[in-house]
Scaffold this motif. Structure first.
Motif, PDB file in Angstrom:
ATOM      1  N   ILE A  25       0.871  -1.180   0.000  1.00 50.14           N
ATOM      2  CA  ILE A  25       0.000   0.000   0.000  1.00 50.14           C
ATOM      3  C   ILE A  25       0.909   1.231   0.000  1.00 50.14           C
ATOM      4  CG2 ILE A  25      -1.827   1.270   1.162  1.00 50.14           C
ATOM      5  CD1 ILE A  25      -2.725  -1.363   2.433  1.00 50.14           C
ATOM      6  N   THR A  26       0.904   1.962  -1.082  1.00 49.97           N
ATOM      7  CA  THR A  26       1.822   3.092  -1.240  1.00 49.97           C
ATOM      8  C   THR A  26       1.170   4.444  -0.982  1.00 49.97           C
ATOM      9  OG1 THR A  26       1.344   3.183  -3.604  1.00 49.97           O
ATOM     10  CG2 THR A  26       3.231   1.841  -2.914  1.00 49.97           C
ATOM     11  N   ASP A  27      -0.150   4.452  -0.757  1.00 49.54           N
ATOM     12  CA  ASP A  27      -0.862   5.721  -0.544  1.00 49.54           C
ATOM     13  C   ASP A  27      -1.421   5.807   0.878  1.00 49.54           C
ATOM     14  OD1 ASP A  27      -2.694   3.684  -1.024  1.00 49.54           O
ATOM     15  OD2 ASP A  27      -4.104   4.975  -2.104  1.00 49.54           O
ATOM     16  N   LEU A  28      -0.549   5.578   1.871  1.00 47.67           N
ATOM     17  CA  LEU A  28      -0.969   5.578   3.276  1.00 47.67           C
ATOM     18  C   LEU A  28      -1.034   7.003   3.823  1.00 47.67           C
ATOM     19  CD1 LEU A  28       0.937   2.507   4.751  1.00 47.67           C
ATOM     20  CD2 LEU A  28      -1.536   2.787   4.535  1.00 47.67           C
ATOM     21  N   THR A  29      -2.083   7.712   3.438  1.00 49.29           N
ATOM     22  CA  THR A  29      -2.347   9.031   4.017  1.00 49.29           C
ATOM     23  C   THR A  29      -3.056   8.837   5.345  1.00 49.29           C
ATOM     24  OG1 THR A  29      -4.494   9.163   2.918  1.00 49.29           O
ATOM     25  CG2 THR A  29      -2.582  10.097   1.730  1.00 49.29           C
ATOM     26  N   LYS A  30      -3.162   9.906   6.120  1.00 55.37           N
ATOM     27  CA  LYS A  30      -3.842   9.802   7.410  1.00 55.37           C
ATOM     28  C   LYS A  30      -5.262   9.265   7.247  1.00 55.37           C
ATOM     29  CE  LYS A  30      -3.722  13.122  10.371  1.00 55.37           C
ATOM     30  NZ  LYS A  30      -3.625  14.420  11.058  1.00 55.37           N
ATOM     31  N   LEU A  73       0.002  10.337  14.509  1.00 55.44           N
ATOM     32  CA  LEU A  73       0.238  10.730  13.121  1.00 55.44           C
ATOM     33  C   LEU A  73       0.455  12.235  13.006  1.00 55.44           C
ATOM     34  CD1 LEU A  73      -2.337   8.405  11.364  1.00 55.44           C
ATOM     35  CD2 LEU A  73       0.153   8.295  11.132  1.00 55.44           C
ATOM     36  N   ASP A  74      -0.286  13.004  13.798  1.00 48.34           N
ATOM     37  CA  ASP A  74      -0.054  14.457  13.819  1.00 48.34           C
ATOM     38  C   ASP A  74       1.369  14.755  14.276  1.00 48.34           C
ATOM     39  OD1 ASP A  74      -2.616  15.062  12.969  1.00 48.34           O
ATOM     40  OD2 ASP A  74      -3.377  15.534  14.975  1.00 48.34           O
ATOM     41  N   THR A  75       1.809  14.045  15.302  1.00 49.88           N
ATOM     42  CA  THR A  75       3.164  14.256  15.816  1.00 49.88           C
ATOM     43  C   THR A  75       4.202  13.820  14.801  1.00 49.88           C
ATOM     44  OG1 THR A  75       2.334  13.940  18.058  1.00 49.88           O
ATOM     45  CG2 THR A  75       4.710  13.817  17.767  1.00 49.88           C
ATOM     46  N   ALA A  76       3.909  12.734  14.065  1.00 44.58           N
ATOM     47  CA  ALA A  76       4.827  12.291  13.009  1.00 44.58           C
ATOM     48  C   ALA A  76       4.980  13.372  11.957  1.00 44.58           C
ATOM     49  CB  ALA A  76       4.332  10.995  12.381  1.00 44.58           C
ATOM     50  N   GLU A  77       3.886  14.058  11.632  1.00 51.30           N
ATOM     51  CA  GLU A  77       3.975  15.172  10.681  1.00 51.30           C
ATOM     52  C   GLU A  77       4.859  16.278  11.254  1.00 51.30           C
ATOM     53  OE1 GLU A  77      -0.073  16.253   9.795  1.00 51.30           O
ATOM     54  OE2 GLU A  77      -0.223  14.740   8.216  1.00 51.30           O
ATOM     55  N   ASP A  78       4.736  16.531  12.561  1.00 50.70           N
ATOM     56  CA  ASP A  78       5.595  17.528  13.204  1.00 50.70           C
ATOM     57  C   ASP A  78       7.066  17.106  13.132  1.00 50.70           C
ATOM     58  OD1 ASP A  78       3.397  19.062  13.842  1.00 50.70           O
ATOM     59  OD2 ASP A  78       3.297  18.403  15.924  1.00 50.70           O
ATOM     60  N   THR A 101       4.692  13.677  -0.816  1.00 53.89           N
ATOM     61  CA  THR A 101       4.780  13.334  -2.241  1.00 53.89           C
ATOM     62  C   THR A 101       3.558  13.801  -3.005  1.00 53.89           C
ATOM     63  OG1 THR A 101       3.772  11.202  -1.817  1.00 53.89           O
ATOM     64  CG2 THR A 101       6.187  11.284  -1.804  1.00 53.89           C
ATOM     65  N   GLY A 102       2.914  14.820  -2.560  1.00 55.02           N
ATOM     66  CA  GLY A 102       1.708  15.295  -3.237  1.00 55.02           C
ATOM     67  C   GLY A 102       0.917  16.169  -2.291  1.00 55.02           C
ATOM     68  N   GLU A 103      -0.392  16.107  -2.441  1.00 51.39           N
ATOM     69  CA  GLU A 103      -1.258  16.954  -1.621  1.00 51.39           C
ATOM     70  C   GLU A 103      -1.201  16.565  -0.147  1.00 51.39           C
ATOM     71  OE1 GLU A 103      -5.895  18.476  -1.447  1.00 51.39           O
ATOM     72  OE2 GLU A 103      -5.316  16.986  -2.939  1.00 51.39           O
ATOM     73  N   TRP A 104      -1.136  15.243   0.134  1.00 52.64           N
ATOM     74  CA  TRP A 104      -1.131  14.756   1.517  1.00 52.64           C
ATOM     75  C   TRP A 104       0.134  13.965   1.784  1.00 52.64           C
ATOM     76  CZ3 TRP A 104      -4.874  17.238   3.748  1.00 52.64           C
ATOM     77  CH2 TRP A 104      -6.020  17.539   3.036  1.00 52.64           C
ATOM     78  N   PRO A 105       0.745  14.135   2.957  1.00 53.82           N
ATOM     79  CA  PRO A 105       1.918  13.314   3.308  1.00 53.82           C
ATOM     80  C   PRO A 105       1.549  11.827   3.360  1.00 53.82           C
ATOM     81  CG  PRO A 105       1.663  15.146   4.835  1.00 53.82           C
ATOM     82  CD  PRO A 105       0.425  15.105   3.997  1.00 53.82           C
ATOM     83  N   VAL A 106       2.501  10.974   3.024  1.00 53.69           N
ATOM     84  CA  VAL A 106       2.288   9.528   2.974  1.00 53.69           C
ATOM     85  C   VAL A 106       3.278   8.846   3.914  1.00 53.69           C
ATOM     86  CG1 VAL A 106       2.409   7.503   1.471  1.00 53.69           C
ATOM     87  CG2 VAL A 106       1.459   9.628   0.590  1.00 53.69           C
ATOM     88  N   ILE A 107       2.779   7.873   4.678  1.00 52.00           N
ATOM     89  CA  ILE A 107       3.615   7.063   5.569  1.00 52.00           C
ATOM     90  C   ILE A 107       4.176   5.893   4.769  1.00 52.00           C
ATOM     91  CG2 ILE A 107       3.528   5.448   7.523  1.00 52.00           C
ATOM     92  CD1 ILE A 107       3.356   8.176   8.633  1.00 52.00           C
ATOM     93  N   ALA A 108       5.449   5.584   4.972  1.00 54.31           N
ATOM     94  CA  ALA A 108       6.078   4.431   4.313  1.00 54.31           C
ATOM     95  C   ALA A 108       6.999   3.735   5.309  1.00 54.31           C
ATOM     96  CB  ALA A 108       6.865   4.882   3.091  1.00 54.31           C
TER      97      ALA A 108
END
Length: 198
Positions: A25-30, A73-78, A101-108
């Protein structure tokens, strides 16, 4: 009957994201993460009497939201923009990265996984969730979650822009699920009693 109450497990949360990522799954947005976790916790709860990550769920405009996972996830963005939080860094470092990588950050996932935190039944359910929902977009999962009876019930008690709790009891539907609800309730009473007597 006791209210079902579970403790959020940050290790299982992080490893669930690693599992999703390493399963392709490459599009793991929040938003997508919120929905995948909801479906995984619900499926495991109604089959085995307990969720996987044990988060507290709320109904919001975009569907079910796991509260503690969302905070992490919010903290990960921070962290990705340079804000330091030692507790979240400890769980995420070495396992996950956040990419813009686009409009929303993605977790990998990065580095090795630690699937030893999961039971066999949890790994089975995570695999099923990946198979059934992994290729769906976040907006498709949002729509599916809006049709889920637990969300529909909670959403009736919510005004737009606010949130309403989604108690675990509402995840159970039909007679088959009601039998497992009884099992989960008895286990909850046993946990509550053990906590009292220490």
């Amino acid at each position: 009957m006791s209210r079902l109450d579970f403790r959020f497990n940050p290790q299982k949360f992080v490893q669930s994201l690693v599992f999703f990522s390493k399963s392709g799954i490459t599009d793991l947005t929040k938003m997508k993460i919120h929905k995948l976790l909801f479906f995984a916790d619900k499926l495991h709860l109604i089959r085995y009497g307990r969720p996987i990550i044990g988060d507290e769920y709320f109904a919001l405009d975009h569907g079910p939201l796991p509260s503690s996972a969302d905070d992490d996830l919010d903290t990960a963005e921070d962290l990705a923009i340079g804000v330091n939080d030692a507790a979240v860094r400890k769980h995420f470092d070495g396992y996950l990265t956040l990419k813009s990588t686009g409009e929303w950050p993605v977790i990998a996932a990065v580095g090795p996984e630690n699937y030893g935190v999961f039971s066999r039944s949890e790994l089975k359910v995570l695999s099923e969730v990946v198979e059934k929902f992994g290729r769906m977009s976040a907006s498709k999962l949002r729509k599916l979650s809006h049709d889920d009876p637990a969300y529909v019930l909670a959403d009736k008690n919510r005004t737009q822009g606010n949130r309403a709790p989604m108690p675990y009891e509402s995840f159970f539907e039909g007679e088959t699920d009601k039998a497992m609800l009884e099992v989960a309730s008895v286990e909850q009473e046993d946990r509550d009693f053990a906590a009292i007597v220490g």
